[in-house]
Design a protein around this motif. Structure first.
Motif, PDB file in Angstrom:
ATOM      1  N   VAL A 356       0.987  -1.146   0.023  1.00 39.92           N
ATOM      2  CA  VAL A 356      -0.033  -0.108  -0.047  1.00 39.92           C
ATOM      3  C   VAL A 356       0.911   1.290  -0.100  1.00 39.92           C
ATOM      4  CG1 VAL A 356      -1.489   1.496   1.495  1.00 39.92           C
ATOM      5  CG2 VAL A 356      -1.975  -1.144   0.927  1.00 39.92           C
ATOM      6  N   GLN A 357       1.908   1.285   0.932  1.00 38.63           N
ATOM      7  CA  GLN A 357       2.701   2.323   0.828  1.00 38.63           C
ATOM      8  C   GLN A 357       3.685   2.654  -0.356  1.00 38.63           C
ATOM      9  OE1 GLN A 357       4.364   1.068   5.173  1.00 38.63           O
ATOM     10  NE2 GLN A 357       4.529   3.523   5.220  1.00 38.63           N
ATOM     11  N   ARG A 358       4.151   1.438  -0.783  1.00 41.37           N
ATOM     12  CA  ARG A 358       5.074   1.572  -1.961  1.00 41.37           C
ATOM     13  C   ARG A 358       4.057   2.031  -3.342  1.00 41.37           C
ATOM     14  NH1 ARG A 358       5.584  -0.448  -6.769  1.00 41.37           N
ATOM     15  NH2 ARG A 358       3.833  -1.808  -6.821  1.00 41.37           N
ATOM     16  N   PHE A 359       2.788   1.392  -3.476  1.00 45.15           N
ATOM     17  CA  PHE A 359       1.883   1.815  -4.419  1.00 45.15           C
ATOM     18  C   PHE A 359       1.293   3.136  -4.532  1.00 45.15           C
ATOM     19  CE2 PHE A 359      -1.749   1.322  -7.418  1.00 45.15           C
ATOM     20  CZ  PHE A 359      -1.058   0.984  -8.255  1.00 45.15           C
ATOM     21  N   LEU A 360       1.023   3.686  -3.303  1.00 46.12           N
ATOM     22  CA  LEU A 360       0.483   5.041  -3.029  1.00 46.12           C
ATOM     23  C   LEU A 360       1.694   6.084  -3.380  1.00 46.12           C
ATOM     24  CD1 LEU A 360      -1.397   7.356  -2.250  1.00 46.12           C
ATOM     25  CD2 LEU A 360      -0.760   6.773  -0.058  1.00 46.12           C
ATOM     26  N   ASP A 361       3.000   5.796  -2.898  1.00 43.92           N
ATOM     27  CA  ASP A 361       4.128   6.642  -3.261  1.00 43.92           C
ATOM     28  C   ASP A 361       3.668   8.075  -2.921  1.00 43.92           C
ATOM     29  OD1 ASP A 361       6.112   7.864  -4.548  1.00 43.92           O
ATOM     30  OD2 ASP A 361       5.334   7.762  -6.660  1.00 43.92           O
ATOM     31  N   LEU A 362       3.256   8.228  -1.494  1.00 41.90           N
ATOM     32  CA  LEU A 362       2.660   9.593  -1.040  1.00 41.90           C
ATOM     33  C   LEU A 362       3.391  10.586  -1.232  1.00 41.90           C
ATOM     34  CD1 LEU A 362       0.268  10.570   0.592  1.00 41.90           C
ATOM     35  CD2 LEU A 362       1.711  10.046   2.640  1.00 41.90           C
ATOM     36  N   VAL A 363       4.825  10.641  -1.013  1.00 40.12           N
ATOM     37  CA  VAL A 363       5.555  11.883  -1.196  1.00 40.12           C
ATOM     38  C   VAL A 363       6.495  11.695  -2.674  1.00 40.12           C
ATOM     39  CG1 VAL A 363       6.837  13.862  -0.001  1.00 40.12           C
ATOM     40  CG2 VAL A 363       5.183  12.400   1.207  1.00 40.12           C
ATOM     41  N   TRP A 406       3.911  -1.064 -11.640  1.00 38.48           N
ATOM     42  CA  TRP A 406       2.822  -0.176 -11.854  1.00 38.48           C
ATOM     43  C   TRP A 406       1.698  -1.120 -11.395  1.00 38.48           C
ATOM     44  CZ3 TRP A 406       4.178   4.478 -12.112  1.00 38.48           C
ATOM     45  CH2 TRP A 406       5.559   4.730 -12.673  1.00 38.48           C
ATOM     46  N   SER A 407       1.525  -2.137 -10.910  1.00 39.73           N
ATOM     47  CA  SER A 407       0.586  -3.290 -10.468  1.00 39.73           C
ATOM     48  C   SER A 407       0.519  -3.218  -8.878  1.00 39.73           C
ATOM     49  CB  SER A 407       0.585  -4.260 -10.977  1.00 39.73           C
ATOM     50  OG  SER A 407       0.499  -4.385 -12.337  1.00 39.73           O
ATOM     51  N   PHE A 408      -0.453  -3.406  -8.283  1.00 41.33           N
ATOM     52  CA  PHE A 408      -0.579  -3.684  -6.558  1.00 41.33           C
ATOM     53  C   PHE A 408      -0.246  -4.947  -6.712  1.00 41.33           C
ATOM     54  CE2 PHE A 408      -2.388  -4.566  -2.861  1.00 41.33           C
ATOM     55  CZ  PHE A 408      -1.809  -3.393  -1.727  1.00 41.33           C
TER      56      PHE A 408
END
Length: 491
Positions: A356-363, A406-408
């Protein structure tokens, strides 16, 4: 002299200054990059909706260390795991500087942990890490606070009785209450109007910085300051936030017992009293106000956005949600609150949270770094006063580091025996000496809150899984996930 003549003269002066700056920079062996225009630099070549995508494109031509001009400001962009690690970890002392982002400089008046450098940064970071650890960050005391707050969260979700609701501010309250316990020794009711207003302000700040006007403010602050627009409302809201913090500090001053500090503010006030006769002390009122604001902002919106995005992922992938629930039921069942020691027995759940954290790429940009002196890096010279952007997006979505970037895909964090495996390219909290001070707290919150929710509820939405779009609503300073009305069906 009329206005038009003044503007022409001003433009000529700026153009001459730009040419002098470019000529002066030629004495350095700068990393390669695209040709920049006077004053506006490479801005016309950037995708205004997702600038980091343009940085990736440039790296295909110029390599993993690229020089760009964001308006007047020279920037060096580091692309890919190898370049980012080499800078932030292997040459950590060289890359420890923090860029003077105009928005943060104005919001904090230049004080506090987030924007500081040198001795101020060293003292405030050391003090903040040790104080937060004393109040339980990464330890059992903090775990119990999060467990208690998860019960409040589950009880509030129960009141919706399976009807659709927007979890945005409920999750904001939940996560913010943890940092409030540490900083203010106080949790707030989910119905507290002042608290909800402050959470609205924090969300607005993140949206502003991720939008076009926020990006333009950091490039041309002297211009945007004089234009109409949302920046004036945002700064007025920041002043409200500062006034709230000042009020809390005053309350702490009036009730302080130096022998029994209750929270971060009390500890800082004690240190202020101890060093009041030292002229060079960094423990003074301005640093206290701005550091508390740093913690309050950073400890609220980032983690709550990640949990909200996680729920969207689980709705979009009900098979993953079901598999997590089966694993949780086997290890913890539904009647016991999860503990951090359960994580090692929940490898699939742990893998999903990491993904989740990797895919969101928040910052995606990280917070910019800054060359406090000339830096030698990979045969180039990065001159003093250059902004340095470690492109975390290129690390979290690197094709060499991830099988399907590029995939979850939770398998990114599982070995062939379905055991959890680490990946050094997992850097959502950045790396090195400027890595997020709240990393261990955020990890604990994500695990306990998400597991406790999946123990009691199955999440869905009225329009079905295909209606969920995981592409961010905004992609600027942060990738801001979309908001959805969700359904929490009791299990």
């Amino acid at each position: 002299m009329d206005l038009s003549a003044t503007l022409i003269l001003g433009g000529l002066i700026l153009a001459l200054l730009w040419l002098f700056k470019v000529k002066n920079s030629r004495k350095y062996r700068l990393p390669p990059g695209p040709t920049a225009l006077p004053l506006i630099g490479n801005l016309p070549q950037l995708d205004k909706n997702a600038p980091f995508k343009s940085f990736l494109k440039f790296s295909e031509t110029y390599g993993p260390v690229t020089t760009l001009y964001l308006g007047w400001q020279r920037a060096v962009v580091l692309v890919g795991y190898d370049a980012v690690k080499e800078a932030l970890v292997d040459q950590a002392d060289d890359f420890v500087g923090r860029g003077p982002l105009p928005f943060l400089m104005k919001a904090t008046n230049g004080y506090g942990l987030g924007i500081s450098n040198g001795e101020r940064w060293r003292q405030l970071r050391r003090f903040t890490l040790s104080t937060l650890r004393d109040f339980g960050m990464g330890r059992k005391g903090m775990e119990e606070w999060i467990q208690e707050e998860s019960e409040h969260l589950r009880a509030r979700i129960q009141t919706f009785k399976g009807k659709p609701f927007d979890p945005t501010f409920l999750l904001g309250c939940t996560v913010s209450n943890i940092i409030c316990c540490m900083v203010f020794s106080q949790r707030f009711s989910y119905d507290d109007k002042e608290f909800l207003h402050l959470l609205n302000i924090i969300a607005d700040i993140l949206r502003f910085n991720s939008g076009l006007m926020g990006q333009m403010y950091n490039i041309f602050p002297w211009l945007v300051e004089h234009l109409p627009g949302p920046q004036h409302t945002v700064f007025a809201h920041i002043e409200e936030l500062r006034e709230f913090i000042k009020k809390k500090i005053q309350e702490h001053k009036e009730t302080l017992d130096p022998s029994s500090p209750r929270d971060y503010i009390d500890c800082f006030l004690n240190r202020m009293n101890q060093e009041k006769d030292i002229p060079t002390t960094e423990f003074h009122y301005d640093n206290l106000v701005s550091t508390v604001m740093n913690l309050f902002l950073a400890g609220t919106e980032t983690t709550s956005s990640t949990i909200r995005f996680a729920l969207s992922v689980l709705i979009k992938h009900p098979d993953i949600q079901e598999k997590m629930q089966k694993e949780i039921d086997t290890v913890i069942a539904q009647d016991r609150c999860p503990k951090m020691e359960d994580r090692k027995s929940l490898p699939f759940t742990d893998a999903v949270i990491h993904e989740v954290q990797r895919f969101l790429d928040l910052v995606p940009f990280s917070l910019p770094h800054y060359a406090l002196h000339d830096i030698s890096f990979r045969g180039y010279t990065i001159p003093k006063h250059t902004m340095i952007i470690p492109l975390l997006h290129s690390v979290l979505k690197g094709e060499k580091e991830w099988a399907t970037p590029w995939s979850f895909n939770p398998q990114h964090f599982l070995d062939q025996n379905s055991n959890f495996k680490k990946n050094p390219a997992f850097m959502p909290f950045a790396a090195g000496k400027r890595a997020c001070v709240g990393e261990s707290l955020a990890r604990m919150e994500l695990f306990i809150f998400l597991v406790s929710l999946l123990q009691r509820f199955t999440f869905s939405c009225t329009e079905g899984p295909d209606s969920i779009n995981l592409i961010p609503e905004y992609s600027g300073f942060a990738n801001v996930p979309r908001c959805y009305q969700i359904i929490a069906t009791p299990r």
